[in-house]
Design an enzyme around this catalytic site. Structure first.
Site, short mmCIF file in Angstrom:
data_model
loop_
_atom_site.label_atom_id
_atom_site.label_comp_id
_atom_site.label_asym_id
_atom_site.label_seq_id
_atom_site.Cartn_x
_atom_site.Cartn_y
_atom_site.Cartn_z
CE LYS A 85 -10.18 -4.98 -7.14
NZ LYS A 85 -9.68 -3.85 -6.34
CG ASP A 122 -6.11 -2.49 -4.49
OD1 ASP A 122 -5.43 -2.09 -5.45
OD2 ASP A 122 -7.21 -3.05 -4.62
#
Ligand code: ATR
Length: 290
Positions: A85, A122
């Protein structure tokens, strides 16, 4: 677009992969247990979209190479999991505000001009999962347990969604400070803050995989304290079971997974799948693992 020569109706699998099929990937290491292909392919099928997701095992350190490969191969989008990420956030051409603040990307879009855009879905997926459960976060006092990657996304989005107070409780205080700084209303807290909170969110792995453990003493739970656990294996963690027994509102961790994936599909295809389609796919994948 439906694959040519396929007579399936909406909701049935689009089985024919053709030269026109759009491909997205999930990259991670390890990636083989990712639920993303099941969720996304179920949504593509339900929407009659000629799109497929495949999982790609990408070695640690190769996240930037995967972004370069999507340009070369015309891969329309990536879902990004650990450990890529942060590397992918450095590799893409532009970032959405959440990804820029978090220096973390879980979604990449390849634009027609060849440029890449990174987003972090998210946190908004977490907030949407609460909204879908009938719980608006505006004005709420929240305690977040843990200060890792998931907590950082959640704290950022609680801030943008208008929470009144976000107390981050973590065994490593330095991480709690960095995490709390992601929201204007964020601060480092202690378990004592749960007494004044409206919502408790567990982002630690405590309670995962049938350990039977709770991340806080059951004595701090109350009937009027909503409790969310982002752990979804088991779906009802010991923390959620204890809260439910007290009559508290509980929100399980599949909602965040589902709603962040809804955001990913919107970014890739421009259309919004029914969250129930993704949830059903996730549940049927998880059942054999239970
Ligand atoms: P994720 O990406 O899922 O958020 P992570 O980045 O590894 O995972 O973060 C895990 C979080 O859970 C961390 O805040 C970690 O605390 P530390 O910062 O002190 O490491 C917390 N955590 C992990 N195991 C824990 C345990 N047994 N008890 C309490 N907190 C724990």
């Amino acid at each position: 677009m439906r694959a040519r020569g396929v007579s399936a109706t909406v909701g049935e699998p689009v089985t024919a992969i053709s030269g026109a099929t759009r491909v997205v990937g999930v990259i991670g290491s390890p990636v083989r247990h990712s639920l993303s292909p099941a969720l996304h392919n179920a949504a593509f099928d339900a929407g009659g979209l000629d799109w497929r997701m495949l999982a790609f095992e990408v070695a640690p350190g190769d996240g930037a190479a995967a972004v370069a490969a999507m340009r070369t191969l015309g891969i329309a989008g990536l879902a990004v999991t650990m450990p890529h990420k942060a590397d992918v956030a450095e590799a893409v051409d532009a970032l959405d505000p959440a990804a820029a603040a978090l220096r973390s990307v879980n979604t990449v879009v390849l634009h027609p001009d060849g440029s890449t855009f990174g987003a972090s879905t998210d946190g908004d997926g977490f907030v949407d999962s609460l909204v879908a459960a009938g719980y608006a976060v505006g004005g709420r006092r929240v305690v977040v347990l843990g200060a890792g990657g998931a907590a950082r996304s959640i704290v950022y989005s609680l801030g943008t969604a208008g929470a009144a107070d976000v107390a981050v409780v973590n065994r490593t205080v330095g991480s709690a400070e960095e995490c709390a700084a992601l929201a204007a209303v964020g601060r480092v807290g202690t378990v004592a803050d749960v007494a004044d909170a409206d919502l408790l969110v567990n982002t630690t792995p405590v309670g995962m995989g049938g350990s039977g453990e709770l991340p806080v003493d059951v004595a701090v739970l109350r009937a009027d304290l909503a409790v969310c656990d982002i752990v979804y294996h088991p779906l009802e963690t010991p923390l959620l079971a204890a809260a439910r027994e007290l009559g508290a509102r509980t929100i399980d961790g599949l909602g965040m997974l589902v709603h962040q994936a809804v955001h990913q599909q919107q970014l890739w295809t421009g259309s919004s799948p029914d969250p129930q389609t993704l949830r059903a796919a996730a549940e049927s994948e998880l059942t054999p693992r239970a």
